[in-house]
Design a protein around this motif. Structure first.
Motif, PDB file in Angstrom:
ATOM      1  N   VAL A   1      13.707   9.180  31.909  1.00 39.17           N
ATOM      2  CA  VAL A   1      13.400   8.368  30.509  1.00 39.17           C
ATOM      3  C   VAL A   1      14.189   7.232  30.667  1.00 39.17           C
ATOM      4  N   TYR A   2      14.134   5.857  30.645  1.00 35.52           N
ATOM      5  CA  TYR A   2      14.864   4.892  30.632  1.00 35.52           C
ATOM      6  C   TYR A   2      14.211   3.631  30.449  1.00 35.52           C
ATOM      7  N   ASP A   3      14.399   2.837  29.754  1.00 35.73           N
ATOM      8  CA  ASP A   3      13.861   1.507  29.431  1.00 35.73           C
ATOM      9  C   ASP A   3      14.896   0.457  29.493  1.00 35.73           C
ATOM     10  N   LYS A   4      14.986  -0.482  30.324  1.00 32.51           N
ATOM     11  CA  LYS A   4      16.096  -1.260  30.295  1.00 32.51           C
ATOM     12  C   LYS A   4      16.233  -2.076  29.166  1.00 32.51           C
ATOM     13  N   ASP A   5      15.113  -2.381  28.335  1.00 28.29           N
ATOM     14  CA  ASP A   5      15.436  -3.328  27.427  1.00 28.29           C
ATOM     15  C   ASP A   5      15.366  -2.313  25.857  1.00 28.29           C
ATOM     16  N   ARG A   6      15.461  -1.241  26.030  1.00 28.50           N
ATOM     17  CA  ARG A   6      15.500  -0.386  24.722  1.00 28.50           C
ATOM     18  C   ARG A   6      16.810   0.282  24.586  1.00 28.50           C
ATOM     19  N   GLU A   7      16.781   1.147  23.618  1.00 30.68           N
ATOM     20  CA  GLU A   7      18.142   1.714  23.149  1.00 30.68           C
ATOM     21  C   GLU A   7      18.579   2.636  24.268  1.00 30.68           C
ATOM     22  N   GLY A   8      17.705   3.356  25.115  1.00 37.85           N
ATOM     23  CA  GLY A   8      18.489   4.343  25.977  1.00 37.85           C
ATOM     24  C   GLY A   8      19.285   3.612  26.904  1.00 37.85           C
ATOM     25  N   HIS A   9      19.051   2.424  27.307  1.00 39.12           N
ATOM     26  CA  HIS A   9      19.786   1.450  28.152  1.00 39.12           C
ATOM     27  C   HIS A   9      21.124   1.348  27.613  1.00 39.12           C
TER      28      HIS A   9
ATOM     29  N   TYR B   1       0.799  -1.125  -0.039  1.00 34.71           N
ATOM     30  CA  TYR B   1       0.021   0.027   0.155  1.00 34.71           C
ATOM     31  C   TYR B   1       0.923   1.320   0.085  1.00 34.71           C
ATOM     32  N   VAL B   2       1.968   1.290   0.515  1.00 32.70           N
ATOM     33  CA  VAL B   2       2.906   2.429   0.415  1.00 32.70           C
ATOM     34  C   VAL B   2       3.534   2.305  -0.850  1.00 32.70           C
ATOM     35  N   GLU B   3       3.930   1.245  -1.395  1.00 38.13           N
ATOM     36  CA  GLU B   3       4.489   1.105  -2.885  1.00 38.13           C
ATOM     37  C   GLU B   3       3.545   1.597  -3.795  1.00 38.13           C
ATOM     38  N   ASP B   4       2.277   1.426  -3.890  1.00 34.24           N
ATOM     39  CA  ASP B   4       1.265   1.773  -4.824  1.00 34.24           C
ATOM     40  C   ASP B   4       0.829   3.229  -4.647  1.00 34.24           C
ATOM     41  N   GLY B   5       1.197   3.751  -3.420  1.00 36.74           N
ATOM     42  CA  GLY B   5       0.562   5.196  -3.177  1.00 36.74           C
ATOM     43  C   GLY B   5      -0.735   5.186  -2.678  1.00 36.74           C
ATOM     44  N   THR B   6      -1.370   3.902  -2.205  1.00 37.79           N
ATOM     45  CA  THR B   6      -2.547   4.168  -1.631  1.00 37.79           C
ATOM     46  C   THR B   6      -2.564   4.742  -0.145  1.00 37.79           C
ATOM     47  N   VAL B   7      -1.352   4.705   0.485  1.00 39.43           N
ATOM     48  CA  VAL B   7      -1.278   5.662   1.766  1.00 39.43           C
ATOM     49  C   VAL B   7       0.075   6.134   1.586  1.00 39.43           C
ATOM     50  N   VAL B   8       0.063   7.421   2.413  1.00 38.31           N
ATOM     51  CA  VAL B   8       1.503   8.032   2.794  1.00 38.31           C
ATOM     52  C   VAL B   8       1.439   7.623   4.335  1.00 38.31           C
ATOM     53  N   LEU B   9       2.696   6.809   4.755  1.00 42.11           N
ATOM     54  CA  LEU B   9       2.794   6.253   5.836  1.00 42.11           C
ATOM     55  C   LEU B   9       3.650   7.395   6.518  1.00 42.11           C
ATOM     56  N   VAL B  10       3.004   7.697   7.871  1.00 40.79           N
ATOM     57  CA  VAL B  10       3.895   8.556   8.774  1.00 40.79           C
ATOM     58  C   VAL B  10       3.917   7.710  10.160  1.00 40.79           C
ATOM     59  N   GLY B  11       4.926   7.051  10.239  1.00 38.77           N
ATOM     60  CA  GLY B  11       4.757   6.501  11.748  1.00 38.77           C
ATOM     61  C   GLY B  11       5.738   6.975  12.739  1.00 38.77           C
ATOM     62  N   ALA B  12       5.338   6.903  13.902  1.00 39.90           N
ATOM     63  CA  ALA B  12       6.167   7.681  15.094  1.00 39.90           C
ATOM     64  C   ALA B  12       6.577   6.687  15.981  1.00 39.90           C
ATOM     65  N   THR B  13       7.848   6.757  16.624  1.00 43.34           N
ATOM     66  CA  THR B  13       8.533   5.888  17.366  1.00 43.34           C
ATOM     67  C   THR B  13       9.368   6.394  18.186  1.00 43.34           C
ATOM     68  N   THR B  14       9.616   6.185  19.460  1.00 41.09           N
ATOM     69  CA  THR B  14      10.509   6.605  20.563  1.00 41.09           C
ATOM     70  C   THR B  14      11.877   5.762  20.222  1.00 41.09           C
ATOM     71  N   GLU B  15      11.722   4.553  19.743  1.00 37.85           N
ATOM     72  CA  GLU B  15      12.625   3.472  19.647  1.00 37.85           C
ATOM     73  C   GLU B  15      13.634   3.487  18.466  1.00 37.85           C
ATOM     74  N   ASN B  16      14.846   3.212  18.406  1.00 37.23           N
ATOM     75  CA  ASN B  16      15.501   3.293  17.081  1.00 37.23           C
ATOM     76  C   ASN B  16      15.062   2.503  16.100  1.00 37.23           C
ATOM     77  N   PRO B  17      14.713   3.044  14.827  1.00 42.31           N
ATOM     78  CA  PRO B  17      13.993   2.351  13.908  1.00 42.31           C
ATOM     79  C   PRO B  17      15.171   1.281  13.296  1.00 42.31           C
ATOM     80  N   SER B  18      16.186   1.436  13.312  1.00 48.08           N
ATOM     81  CA  SER B  18      17.289   0.501  12.871  1.00 48.08           C
ATOM     82  C   SER B  18      17.147  -0.746  13.552  1.00 48.08           C
TER      83      SER B  18
END
Length: 440
Positions: A244-252, A136-153
């Motif tokens: 702001v700290y999460d033991k199993d997330r990037e901030g850790h 749906y992103v590839e054919d332009g049906t939607v423009v996706l805007v995702g929000a995250t506090t975590e490292n997308p990588s």
């Protein structure tokens, strides 16, 4: 409950926030140029500013700390380019919800209106769910805007990342946070009941989170306070913000990496700061002791063997005292490591020896240093010619200990720092004696 998936003709415009709405909602920007702290993205030369000026949006991932404007920016983007806006949360939505969104988006495409799909907490979708966006992103049906506090990588599929720009939102600086307080005071038509010093303290407690700051300001506006509060009065009234700290997330991993590198870089002040950041935020002390012990071996080693002893003693002290008293022993170990002479010679020697062992793992040691507990083993030469070093002159025989098919190698090269300087002198003497005995 209103249908999230109505068409534009059915979906009424959202009413403006009422007087009872949270202050943060009433102050939500109505245009991109009102968003504070993200001018590197929303300004004329920013990625978002350029897309809006061109009237065409690309799919994007908004990555940033809480309270920095991710949701607001997504809503304003849709308004700025005239797109149909749909918002979902990965926490509460599943495959069925996504199918409805995509079906509605196709209907809008038929009448020439593209859909901006905003997905909050997009990292909470699993890999299979993330793959569902791709066609749906590839054919332009939607423009996706995702929000995250975590490292997308780490949290998002490579295939999804290749189809979306990752835009990094900054934590709000003091100037941006002060601007939010100015807007709050203008809306409420009265100043916050704080002294200038307390106002600065309030901004500092927000730690870059605009939503948190406005929630705290709303609490202050709701209370009858006869005299402006000083910092001590403010601290007594408002709850302390939890780091702001999460033991199993990037901030850790960011903080433990910073601690390790500050120790390696012999900066005791920064080392103590990052140790404090983790302990104050609730990190498990034994985890930190394990990491300090690793640093003692990897970055100090034989330049100061007591570094390892200090870490193990700190672990025993913490086991005995517990928190908070035992945390002082952790501090002591951290400062000892940061101020000790540094060497990674043992660490590099380990890597070289491991690599060589994998390459030559089947070679037999020379027979002269093999035990010969049976008559047969003596007959085939085991132990023959072994020299007992304690009987040799200077306690050193200069014997060969390497497999016959292998050239002697050098794994450990001590530095000229700390105890290793003396170790290097001793090893050099042994090497001279070894060559002298060969010449004899």
């Amino acid at each position: 409950m209103a249908d999230l998936f109505q068409t534009d003709e059915q979906q009424p415009a959202a009413p403006p926030p009422g007087e009872n709405a949270p202050l943060a909602d009433r102050l939500r920007p109505q245009a991109l140029d009102e968003v504070v702290g993200q001018e590197h993205l929303t300004g004329p030369d920013g990625a978002i500013g350029r897309m809006v000026a061109a009237g065409k949006l690309a799919s994007m991932i908004l990555w940033g700390p809480p309270g920095t404007g991710k949701t607001t920016i997504a809503r304003l983007l849709a308004d700025a380019v005239g797109m149909h806006f749909v918002a979902i949360s990965a926490v509460f939505s599943g495959v069925a919800d996504l199918k409805k969104v995509f079906a509605e988006a196709r209907d809008h495409m038929r009448i020439g209106k593209q859909t901006l799909l905003f997905v909050d907490e997009i990292h909470r979708f699993n890999r299979a769910q993330q793959d569902g966006f791709l066609p749906y992103v590839e054919d332009g049906t939607v423009v996706l805007v995702g929000a995250t506090t975590e490292n997308p990588s780490f949290e998002l599929n490579a295939a999804l990342l290749s189809r979306a720009q990752v835009l990094i939102l900054n934590r709000l600086d003091n100037a941006a946070l002060c601007k939010l307080l100015d807007r709050a005071e203008a809306l409420m038509e009265r100043p916050l009941p704080l002294t200038p010093e307390a106002r600065d303290a309030l901004v500092a407690t927000a730690d870059g989170d605009g939503r948190f700051l406005l929630n705290q300001a709303e609490t202050l506006f709701s209370i009858e306070i006869p005299e402006p509060l000083a910092p001590a009065g403010l601290a007594a009234l408002l709850h302390r913000r939890v780091a702001v700290y999460d033991k199993d997330r990037e901030g850790h991993y960011n903080l433990i990496s910073a601690l390790h590198k500050a120790i390696r870089g012999s900066d005791p002040q920064a080392s103590l700061y990052y140790l404090a950041r983790m302990l104050v935020a609730g990190e498990e002390p034994l985890y930190l002791l394990r990491r300090l012990t690793r640093a003692a071996s990897e970055d100090i080693g034989l330049a100061d063997p007591n570094a390892l002893v200090q870490c193990l003693a700190a672990k025993d002290a913490y086991d005995f005292l517990g928190s908070p008293e035992g945390e002082l022993a952790i501090v002591q170990a951290c400062l000892y490591l940061a101020t000790a002479p540094k060497s990674n010679a043992a660490y590099m020697a380990q890597k070289g020896a491991w690599r060589s062992a994998k390459e030559t793992g089947s070679l037999l040691p020379p027979k002269n240093i093999l035990n010969a507990p049976t008559k047969l083993m003596k007959q085939i030469g085991y132990g023959k010619g072994y020299q007992y070093d304690h009987d040799a002159e200077g306690g050193f025989s200069g014997d060969n200990y390497w497999p016959e098919e292998m050239t002697p190698q050098t794994f450990y090269t001590p530095t000229d720092r700390g105890l290793e300087k003396r170790i290097a002198e001793r090893m050099a003497w042994w090497e001279e004696q070894r060559h002298a005995k060969k010449d004899d």
